[in-house]
Design a protein around this motif. Structure first.
Motif, PDB file in Angstrom:
ATOM      1  N   CYS A 105      10.574 -21.845  55.021  1.00 12.84           N
ATOM      2  CA  CYS A 105      11.870 -21.507  54.425  1.00 12.84           C
ATOM      3  C   CYS A 105      12.011 -20.006  54.180  1.00 12.84           C
ATOM      4  O   CYS A 105      13.084 -19.533  53.808  1.00 12.84           O
ATOM      5  N   CYS A 129       8.256 -27.263  54.193  1.00 13.43           N
ATOM      6  CA  CYS A 129       8.621 -26.593  52.948  1.00 13.43           C
ATOM      7  C   CYS A 129       8.370 -27.527  51.753  1.00 13.43           C
ATOM      8  O   CYS A 129       8.861 -28.657  51.739  1.00 13.43           O
ATOM      9  N   ARG A 136      12.935 -20.907  46.970  1.00 14.71           N
ATOM     10  CA  ARG A 136      13.015 -20.881  48.423  1.00 14.71           C
ATOM     11  C   ARG A 136      13.450 -19.513  48.899  1.00 14.71           C
ATOM     12  O   ARG A 136      14.210 -18.807  48.236  1.00 14.71           O
TER      13      ARG A 136
END
Length: 172
Positions: free
Chosen positions: A37, A163, A170
């Protein structure tokens, strides 16, 4: 000596690393590995902190899921198995020694710190002491550089390909 390649870091990266660690990030000089991410996974830290303290761990795993997975793997007792393999497999031991030398070259390419000269991380070059450090090195250097870090990364329950970041941590 040349400086090892790191991704440049942003203020947002430092905010994420601080949130991941639960404390302010110290003396960040780059992001050595990222989640899919884009969030920091391994931070590169100055070999001598701004306080003057030597900091031998150049590649520091900051990602909470990676840290938890490494801790679980360490608790399984696999480090003794890896250490025994270093004694039993000369080729593996030589690759591990080369990883140690590469780690030292990376760190000394930034700054030579006499107090930690010859010391890398994770027990290299002769034993396995900290899977967090070895996984961090594998993620930063890429596959094939640190064989024990690669083995540990493959054996742990976390993958850099998926992720597992908290929504507010993120990357962009």
């Amino acid at each position: 000596m040349s400086r090892p390649p790191f991704d440049p870091f942003s203020e947002r990266d430092v905010e994420i690393v601080s949130a991941q660690l639960g404390r302010p990030a110290r003396d960040v000089i780059g992001i050595a590995a990222r989640c899919v991410c884009g969030a920091p996974t391994v931070v590169a830290t100055q070999p001598r902190l701004s306080t003057g303290t030597p900091f031998p761990t150049l590649y520091y795993v900051s990602h909470p899921a990676a840290t938890a997975a490494a801790s679980t793997l360490e608790a399984s007792g696999i480090m003794a198995e890896y250490s025994q393999r270093l004694l039993d497999e000369p080729d593996l031991a030589e690759q591990y020694r080369a990883a140690h030398e590469q780690y030292l070259a990376d760190r000394e390419g930034i700054l030579v710190v006499d107090e930690v000269a010859g010391y890398s991380a994770g027990g290299m070059p002769t034993r396995v002491k900290c899977l967090h450090a070895l996984i961090g090195h594998s993620l930063a250097a890429g596959p094939g550089v640190n064989p024990i870090g690669d083995l540990a990364l493959a054996a742990c329950s976390w993958s850099p390909e998926v992720c597992a970041c908290a929504p507010d941590q993120r990357g962009a």
